[in-house]
Write a protein that holds these residues in place. Structure first.
Motif, mmCIF file in Angstrom:
data_model
loop_
_atom_site.group_PDB
_atom_site.id
_atom_site.type_symbol
_atom_site.label_atom_id
_atom_site.label_comp_id
_atom_site.label_asym_id
_atom_site.label_seq_id
_atom_site.Cartn_x
_atom_site.Cartn_y
_atom_site.Cartn_z
ATOM 1 N N VAL A 27 -2.233 -2.720 -3.736
ATOM 2 C CA VAL A 27 -2.865 -2.084 -4.917
ATOM 3 C C VAL A 27 -1.546 -1.810 -5.735
ATOM 4 O O VAL A 27 -0.671 -1.555 -5.183
ATOM 5 C CB VAL A 27 -3.520 -0.577 -4.438
ATOM 6 N N GLU A 28 -2.017 -1.806 -6.933
ATOM 7 C CA GLU A 28 -0.948 -1.424 -8.102
ATOM 8 C C GLU A 28 -1.433 -0.322 -8.870
ATOM 9 O O GLU A 28 -2.527 -0.448 -9.571
ATOM 10 C CB GLU A 28 -0.864 -2.533 -9.057
ATOM 11 N N LEU A 29 -0.519 0.874 -8.582
ATOM 12 C CA LEU A 29 -0.754 2.088 -9.392
ATOM 13 C C LEU A 29 -0.221 2.369 -10.421
ATOM 14 O O LEU A 29 1.307 1.752 -10.594
ATOM 15 C CB LEU A 29 -0.772 3.259 -8.374
ATOM 16 N N THR A 30 -0.351 3.163 -11.560
ATOM 17 C CA THR A 30 0.604 3.461 -12.349
ATOM 18 C C THR A 30 1.271 4.660 -12.067
ATOM 19 O O THR A 30 1.209 5.365 -10.884
ATOM 20 C CB THR A 30 -0.260 4.025 -13.667
ATOM 21 N N ASP A 31 2.276 5.243 -12.817
ATOM 22 C CA ASP A 31 3.315 6.052 -12.240
ATOM 23 C C ASP A 31 2.428 7.436 -12.266
ATOM 24 O O ASP A 31 2.598 8.360 -11.477
ATOM 25 C CB ASP A 31 4.503 6.239 -13.255
ATOM 26 N N GLU A 32 1.568 7.866 -13.274
ATOM 27 C CA GLU A 32 0.742 8.899 -12.989
ATOM 28 C C GLU A 32 -0.094 8.844 -11.871
ATOM 29 O O GLU A 32 -0.141 10.028 -11.139
ATOM 30 C CB GLU A 32 -0.143 9.075 -14.244
ATOM 31 N N GLU A 33 -0.531 7.850 -11.488
ATOM 32 C CA GLU A 33 -1.049 7.727 -10.232
ATOM 33 C C GLU A 33 -0.472 8.036 -9.190
ATOM 34 O O GLU A 33 -0.962 8.612 -8.099
ATOM 35 C CB GLU A 33 -2.017 6.407 -10.243
ATOM 36 N N ASN B 276 0.739 -1.198 -0.144
ATOM 37 C CA ASN B 276 -0.130 -0.210 0.014
ATOM 38 C C ASN B 276 0.768 1.058 0.066
ATOM 39 O O ASN B 276 1.256 1.681 1.158
ATOM 40 C CB ASN B 276 -0.929 0.008 1.367
ATOM 41 N N VAL B 277 1.041 1.772 -1.195
ATOM 42 C CA VAL B 277 2.040 3.023 -1.271
ATOM 43 C C VAL B 277 1.523 4.216 -0.316
ATOM 44 O O VAL B 277 2.558 4.925 -0.294
ATOM 45 C CB VAL B 277 2.390 3.385 -2.705
ATOM 46 N N ILE B 278 0.509 4.099 -0.149
ATOM 47 C CA ILE B 278 0.138 5.335 0.868
ATOM 48 C C ILE B 278 0.633 5.421 2.102
ATOM 49 O O ILE B 278 1.275 6.261 2.657
ATOM 50 C CB ILE B 278 -1.539 5.386 0.769
ATOM 51 N N ARG B 279 0.897 4.222 2.792
ATOM 52 C CA ARG B 279 1.787 3.968 3.862
ATOM 53 C C ARG B 279 3.081 4.737 3.672
ATOM 54 O O ARG B 279 3.539 5.207 4.737
ATOM 55 C CB ARG B 279 1.775 2.381 4.399
ATOM 56 N N TYR B 280 3.824 4.257 2.684
ATOM 57 C CA TYR B 280 5.194 4.939 2.352
ATOM 58 C C TYR B 280 4.939 6.311 2.220
ATOM 59 O O TYR B 280 5.832 6.896 2.646
ATOM 60 C CB TYR B 280 5.794 4.382 1.047
ATOM 61 N N ILE B 281 4.127 6.761 1.470
ATOM 62 C CA ILE B 281 4.014 8.291 1.379
ATOM 63 C C ILE B 281 3.705 9.023 2.627
ATOM 64 O O ILE B 281 4.470 10.049 3.175
ATOM 65 C CB ILE B 281 2.977 8.805 0.422
ATOM 66 N N GLU B 282 2.845 8.356 3.745
ATOM 67 C CA GLU B 282 2.672 9.071 4.714
ATOM 68 C C GLU B 282 3.805 8.977 5.714
ATOM 69 O O GLU B 282 4.166 9.800 6.264
ATOM 70 C CB GLU B 282 1.447 8.276 5.663
ATOM 71 N N ALA B 283 4.710 7.718 5.642
ATOM 72 C CA ALA B 283 6.022 7.766 6.381
ATOM 73 C C ALA B 283 6.861 8.681 6.051
ATOM 74 O O ALA B 283 7.489 9.402 6.799
ATOM 75 C CB ALA B 283 6.602 6.338 6.282
ATOM 76 N N VAL B 284 7.089 8.960 4.667
ATOM 77 C CA VAL B 284 8.076 9.861 4.035
ATOM 78 C C VAL B 284 7.681 11.272 4.782
ATOM 79 O O VAL B 284 8.271 12.035 5.079
ATOM 80 C CB VAL B 284 8.066 10.013 2.692
ATOM 81 N N ALA C 222 1.369 -3.039 17.078
ATOM 82 C CA ALA C 222 0.063 -2.781 16.615
ATOM 83 C C ALA C 222 0.032 -2.342 15.224
ATOM 84 O O ALA C 222 -0.772 -2.871 14.545
ATOM 85 C CB ALA C 222 -0.523 -1.520 17.684
ATOM 86 N N ASP C 223 1.146 -1.881 14.824
ATOM 87 C CA ASP C 223 1.293 -1.204 13.312
ATOM 88 C C ASP C 223 2.078 -2.414 12.704
ATOM 89 O O ASP C 223 3.312 -2.580 12.984
ATOM 90 C CB ASP C 223 2.024 -0.047 13.407
ATOM 91 N N ALA C 224 1.233 -3.159 11.823
ATOM 92 C CA ALA C 224 2.198 -4.466 11.225
ATOM 93 C C ALA C 224 2.864 -3.925 9.986
ATOM 94 O O ALA C 224 3.619 -4.611 9.231
ATOM 95 C CB ALA C 224 1.110 -5.333 10.649
ATOM 96 N N GLY C 225 2.902 -2.675 9.522
ATOM 97 C CA GLY C 225 3.547 -1.834 8.654
ATOM 98 C C GLY C 225 3.468 -2.783 7.233
ATOM 99 O O GLY C 225 2.302 -2.914 6.784
ATOM 100 N N ILE C 226 4.540 -3.185 6.638
ATOM 101 C CA ILE C 226 4.484 -3.720 5.005
ATOM 102 C C ILE C 226 3.684 -5.126 5.237
ATOM 103 O O ILE C 226 3.121 -5.597 4.151
ATOM 104 C CB ILE C 226 5.866 -4.057 4.697
ATOM 105 N N ALA C 227 3.382 -5.655 6.643
ATOM 106 C CA ALA C 227 2.674 -6.967 6.503
ATOM 107 C C ALA C 227 1.122 -6.781 6.919
ATOM 108 O O ALA C 227 0.243 -7.407 6.938
ATOM 109 C CB ALA C 227 2.865 -7.578 7.837
ATOM 110 N N ASP C 228 0.683 -5.274 6.762
ATOM 111 C CA ASP C 228 -0.659 -4.868 6.933
ATOM 112 C C ASP C 228 -1.482 -5.502 5.527
ATOM 113 O O ASP C 228 -0.704 -5.880 4.380
ATOM 114 C CB ASP C 228 -1.038 -3.348 6.636
ATOM 115 N N PRO C 229 -2.779 -6.142 5.846
ATOM 116 C CA PRO C 229 -3.503 -6.727 4.705
ATOM 117 C C PRO C 229 -3.773 -5.791 3.538
ATOM 118 O O PRO C 229 -3.636 -4.367 3.664
ATOM 119 C CB PRO C 229 -4.731 -7.191 5.438
#
Length: 440
Positions: A388-394, A320-328, A378-385
């Motif tokens: 999603v696969e997005l395009t570069d534009e997305e 879930n790339v949103i998790r990465y964006i939020e961490a950054v 409590a936060d499973a990070g990358i192991a969260d269920p």
């Protein structure tokens, strides 16, 4: 790296499952020689002798000399094994040795091996009885091959394509800030490099004078990066043949068996030569944090810690790339920059949701053998269920939506391989996206 080789809140030996995984990783490097000989030459010899006798007799003679080629491959495997076993020793000493009772070790190690460090560690591993799983064995193999990309002279072309734009963007950011702060030292620009791999990007950023923290979740790569950054004695200390174990798409045996010496430089010596880039010593500007990127850098104590985040071939490891964006976004200071370069080969494509009937082993496989310590956080990070696969534009639109302004964006202008053999009949080329985003 810094004086403490790895830091982070997670202690792998405090949790039984994580301890088992760590021991499996150590075992994968320890058993590299045996597995590589079995899969690389033993099985091939069996298949060769299964040919009609007139055929294998013909192919045993010049100019084919298949059996001689397999003997050469055995020699190259032994060279690889020297590197794998050096990584094993570094990992054992760092993670396991401090926890062992010396009297117990003396009792389980035969006296004739007492002065042989490798034999002592191997005997301890045998007594502990944990064998490497298939995924960890494969990871050890790919980790050794990764030295070609990150630490060989011949891998410089891939590094120039992928790492140089990142360092260039950091240099530009420093130059911009120095316009209003002429006395600013380069060490005052702090950089986070997630997915640090074998540490070459972290090293290059440090060599440029900046303060840098690498982050890596893989024990394989943490141990390998520690070996090359902290424990190599000379440049060109080890020999690898990263294309030798694959028998496909070679024009000649010489192409298949070409060897490379790693590392191409001695890191400590090279950093000493670059000391003029900063007033702060290199060992005080470079560190490595172990653990899940999402978990570590979403915490309040990581809030607004870095001036820049540099991600190379990384964001597609996110389910879930949103998790990465939020961490950054969390760990960047206001007006900090995010430099990204990479393709979108989504690692967790179509990952099924967990079910009550899923076994632990199935979950490890579905998570690409990435251990995110879900059992202790409590936060499973990358192991969260979910995934999603997005395009570069997305992805770019999402980065903008979540609090960034894209200041630079290029796509299709960079072409690079990934551990690519330029002599191979098969060429895989990435055209990665490259962008620089600023936190609002």
């Amino acid at each position: 790296m810094a004086k403490s080789e790895w830091h982070g809140p997670f202690d792998p030996l405090s949790d039984p499952d994580e301890q088992t995984h760590l021991l499996s990783v150590l075992s994968s490097f320890l058993s590299y020689r045996r597995h590589a000989h079995y899969n690389g030459t033993h099985i091939r010899r069996q298949a060769f002798y299964s040919l009609p006798s007139s055929h294998w007799t013909l192919l045993s003679s010049p100019p084919f000399s298949v059996l001689s080629s397999l003997s050469k491959l055995d020699d190259l495997i032994d060279a690889h094994a020297e590197l794998a076993e050096a990584i094993f020793k570094v990992g054992f000493k760092a993670f396991l040795a401090p926890r062992l009772d010396s009297e117990w070790v003396a009792a389980v190690v035969p006296e004739k091996y007492a002065r042989d460090e490798f034999r002592v560690y191997a005997a301890v591993m045998e007594r502990l009885g944990v064998k490497a799983g298939r995924a960890d064995v494969d990871k050890a193999k790919s980790c050794v091959n990764q030295f070609y990309r990150e630490w060989s002279a011949e891998g410089a072309l891939e590094r120039e394509k992928c790492f140089d734009p990142v360092v260039g963007a950091l240099n530009a950011e420093f130059a911009s800030r120095a316009l209003t702060a002429p006395d600013m030292d380069r060490s005052e620009l702090s950089v986070l490099a997630p997915g640090a791999g074998l540490g070459r990007l972290v090293f290059d950023i440090c060599r440029a004078g900046f303060t840098v923290e690498g982050n890596e979740i893989s024990y394989h790569e943490l141990m390998a990066s520690s070996l090359v950054l902290n424990h190599t004695q000379t440049a060109r200390q080890y020999t690898i043949a990263p294309f030798a174990l694959s028998g496909s798409n070679h024009l000649t045996r010489a192409d298949q068996f070409q060897t490379f010496q790693v590392p191409d430089i001695h890191p400590a010596t090279d950093l000493a030569r670059a000391a003029g880039n900063s007033r702060v010593p290199a060992d005080e500007r470079m560190s490595m944090a172990t653990g899940d990127f999402c978990v570590l850098y979403s915490q309040p104590d990581s809030c607004e810690t870095f001036d820049a985040v540099a991600t190379v071939f990384f964001i597609d490891t996110a389910p879930n790339v949103i998790r990465y964006i939020e961490a950054v976004r969390n760990c960047l200071r206001p007006r900090g920059i995010w430099i990204n370069l990479g393709p979108l080969l989504w690692h967790h494509a179509a990952r099924p949701p967990p079910s009550d009937s899923s076994s632990d082993e199935e979950m490890k496989d579905s998570n690409n053998n990435t251990h995110a310590h879900a059992h202790t956080h409590a936060d499973a990070g990358i192991a969260d269920p979910g995934s999603v696969e997005l395009t570069d534009e997305e992805v770019v639109a999402l980065v903008e939506h979540l609090g960034f302004t894209i200041e630079k964006r290029e796509s299709g202008t960079i072409e690079t391989g990934y551990i690519s053999n330029p002599s191979s009949m098969l060429q895989n080329i990435y055209r990665p996206s490259f962008w620089v985003a600023r936190k609002k």
